[in-house]
Design an enzyme around this catalytic site. Structure first.
Site, PDB file in Angstrom:
ATOM      1  N   GLY A  23      -9.364 128.324 -56.965  1.00  8.12           N
ATOM      2  CA  GLY A  23      -9.531 128.472 -58.414  1.00  8.12           C
ATOM      3  C   GLY A  23     -10.986 128.329 -58.826  1.00  8.12           C
ATOM      4  N   ARG A  72     -13.484 125.181 -66.438  1.00  7.85           N
ATOM      5  CA  ARG A  72     -13.636 124.087 -67.398  1.00  7.85           C
ATOM      6  C   ARG A  72     -14.521 122.937 -66.893  1.00  7.85           C
ATOM      7  NH1 ARG A  72      -7.934 122.364 -69.052  1.00  7.85           N
ATOM      8  NH2 ARG A  72      -7.214 123.669 -67.342  1.00  7.85           N
ATOM      9  N   LYS A 132     -15.255 123.453 -57.965  1.00 10.32           N
ATOM     10  CA  LYS A 132     -14.561 122.276 -58.491  1.00 10.32           C
ATOM     11  C   LYS A 132     -14.215 121.250 -57.415  1.00 10.32           C
ATOM     12  CE  LYS A 132     -10.270 122.766 -60.123  1.00 10.32           C
ATOM     13  NZ  LYS A 132      -9.212 123.004 -61.127  1.00 10.32           N
ATOM     14  N   ASN A 139      -9.188 119.439 -63.834  1.00  6.75           N
ATOM     15  CA  ASN A 139      -9.630 120.731 -64.343  1.00  6.75           C
ATOM     16  C   ASN A 139     -10.909 120.640 -65.155  1.00  6.75           C
ATOM     17  OD1 ASN A 139      -7.355 122.420 -63.456  1.00  6.75           O
ATOM     18  ND2 ASN A 139      -6.198 121.031 -64.754  1.00  6.75           N
ATOM     19  N   ARG A 189     -32.998  96.727 -47.283  1.00  5.84           N
ATOM     20  CA  ARG A 189     -32.925  98.150 -46.937  1.00  5.84           C
ATOM     21  C   ARG A 189     -32.362  98.335 -45.528  1.00  5.84           C
ATOM     22  NH1 ARG A 189     -38.696 100.202 -47.815  1.00  5.84           N
ATOM     23  NH2 ARG A 189     -37.765 102.032 -46.813  1.00  5.84           N
ATOM     24  N   ASN A 207     -41.022  79.837 -43.106  1.00  8.57           N
ATOM     25  CA  ASN A 207     -41.183  79.969 -44.555  1.00  8.57           C
ATOM     26  C   ASN A 207     -42.219  81.048 -44.844  1.00  8.57           C
ATOM     27  OD1 ASN A 207     -40.573  78.531 -47.316  1.00  8.57           O
ATOM     28  ND2 ASN A 207     -42.729  79.092 -47.272  1.00  8.57           N
TER      29      ASN A 207
END
Ligand code: UD1
Ligand code: MG
Length: 453
Positions: free
Chosen positions: A12, A16, A23, A224, A330, A374
């Protein structure tokens, strides 16, 4: 169990959605709609999965590269029956075909298992909706047997009153399906080849049509528009929140949690508002996560506390650590137990051993840190010379004074102390104080400049 082939309809246009992207490639909880359906198909051990695609050029086949799903182009798109037909040459007659939809992303394997148990005949997944508008209606005779599916646009006023609707998902013996599809006509209000017409054909041949209802209504909701996608995203996040609450996790607000992947929690975990968990995240017993943290592909061991606004990506954090607020771990960070990483400290590709601390404003990259070290405020490991990255090694019991630069490659030996404000370019000896500072001087009588008039 019957041998299963899965056909996923994804041709499809998705007008919309107002998007250039097909989609089915839009994401729900961090994964494309289509990938969710594919994952479900894999959990059913389907022997073949066919994706029928149409719009968006090669975007769908490209997205499926590396998966074992077969992509079949439907061009032009002449209806759901026509779409399934495109896949039929690739599917073995002896199997059962399960039709799924690339834009119905939350269908659950448990529901489809129920359908698989209905061995032999044509099985429809139907649901009773308070508002059935837009759906094909399930028509039953006085004995309660299904006789047809009528599309809303083709339905009589009386049929429109029916609340039992077709979800579109069906399981059909492939040999029969192939025969029926070849006989489909498009003489209906939309001029389409309706997959649903196979139901009437089965009835005509005296083949029993059975129905199964989904475990949850949200499983059959399609997408949709962006608005429907947003609603379904929230629905799914509520499902995740309920699962976590049922396991005993404390959520400050179940409506303000986002799980975009798999979140596994131990006992007595507490999660404050606004947190996002991405990929595979494991939180050990008694872990506390403060507000607005983003944690991706990470393992956090028992008793660790992550304070607000911390970001953790592809890292492993030991037990009883204190992270944040405003900490950034990270990829490649490995923290052992009882490590403290404080505000505005960034750690990347580094291992930090037990009970070491970097509490303020530091960058630790490509570094190995021993125990009980430290790291003073404002310490930077200068790991990059403009071309290559180099490692910094900081051994056990080192004390690094504030505002220090450690120019890699460099080793700070066991027990040594670095004076504040130093730029360290050579290895330091064990147990000694090393510093690099110009002497403090005072310019007597110096005057601040004044503004010219
Ligand atoms: C269909 C069903 C209807 C059901 C509803 C559930 C038919 C005729 N009707 O109606 O009974 O209640 O789904 O949502 O099957 N698609 C293709 N190629 C095509 C046409 C459609 O791949 O040529 C795909 C679409 O991308 C979509 C799905 O099939 O994912 C359903 O198509 P759609 O046109 O939305 O069917 P409905 O009218 O909603
Ligand atoms: Mg539809």
């Amino acid at each position: 169990m019957i041998e299963l082939s899965v056909v996923i309809l994804a041709a499809g246009r998705g007008t919309r959605m107002n998007s250039d992207k097909p989609k089915v490639l839009h994401e729900l909880a961090g994964m494309s709609l289509l990938q969710r359906v594919l994952n479900c198909a894999h959990q059913l051990n389907a022997e073949k999965v066919c994706v029928v695609y149409g719009h968006g050029g090669d975007a769908v086949p490209l997205a499926l590269q590396g998966s074992d799903a077969l992509c079949v182009l439907q061009e032009p798109q002449l209806g759901t029956g026509h779409a399934v037909q495109q896949a039929m040459p690739h599917i073995e007659d002896g199997t059962h075909t399960l039709v799924l939809y690339g834009d119905v992303p939350l269908i659950q394997p448990a529901t489809l298992h129920q359908m698989q148990k209905m061995e032999g005949a044509l099985t429809l997944l139907t649901v009773n909706l308070a508002d059935p508008s837009g759906y094909g209606r399930i028509v039953r005779n006085s004995e309660g047997d299904v006789t047809a599916i009528v599309e809303e646009k083709d339905a009589t006023a009386e049929q429109r009153e029916i609340h039992e609707v077709n979800t579109g998902i069906m399981l059909v013996p492939t040999r029969l399906l192939k025969g029926w599809l070849s006989k489909l006509k498009n003489s209906n209000s939309q001029g389409e080849y309706y997959l649903t017409d196979v139901v009437g054909m089965a009835v005509d041949e005296g083949i029993a049509v059975q129905t199964v209802q989904p475990g949850h209504e949200w499983e059959i909701h399609g997408v949709n528009s962006k608005s429907q996608l947003a609603v379904l995203e929230r629905t799914w996040q509520q499902v995740e929140a309920k699962r976590l609450l049922a396991q005993g996790v404390t959520l400050a607000d179940p409506a303000r949690l986002d799980v975009r992947g798999r979140l596994e929690c131990g006992r007595d975990v507490e999660i404050d508002v606004g947190c996002i968990f991405i990929g595979n995240v494991t939180l050990g017993n008694k872990v506390k996560v403060g507000a607005y943290c983003i944690i991706k592909n990470a393992m956090i061991a028992d008793g660790t506390q992550i304070a607000a606004y911390s970001h953790i990506d592809s890292s492993v954090v030991g037990a009883d650590c204190q992270i944040g607020p405003y900490a950034r771990l990270r990829p490649g960070t490995l923290l052992h137990d009882a490590v403290h990483i404080g505000n505005f400290v960034e750690v990347k590709n580094s291992e930090i051993n037990q009970a070491s601390k970097a509490n303020h404003l530091s960058y630790i990259g490509d570094t190995s840190i021993g125990r009980r070290v430290n790291i003073g405020a404002g310490t930077i490991t200068c790991n990059y010379d403009g071309a290559n990255k180099h490692r910094t090694v900081i051994e056990d019991d080192v004390f690094v004074g504030s505002d220090t630069q450690l120019v890699a490659p460099v080793k700070i030996a066991k027990g040594s102390t670095i004076g504040a404000g130093s730029t360290i370019t050579r290895n330091t000896p064990e147990g000694e104080l090393t510093l690099s500072r110009s002497k403090q001087t005072t310019i007597n009588g110096w005057q601040r400049p004044v503004k010219k008039v």
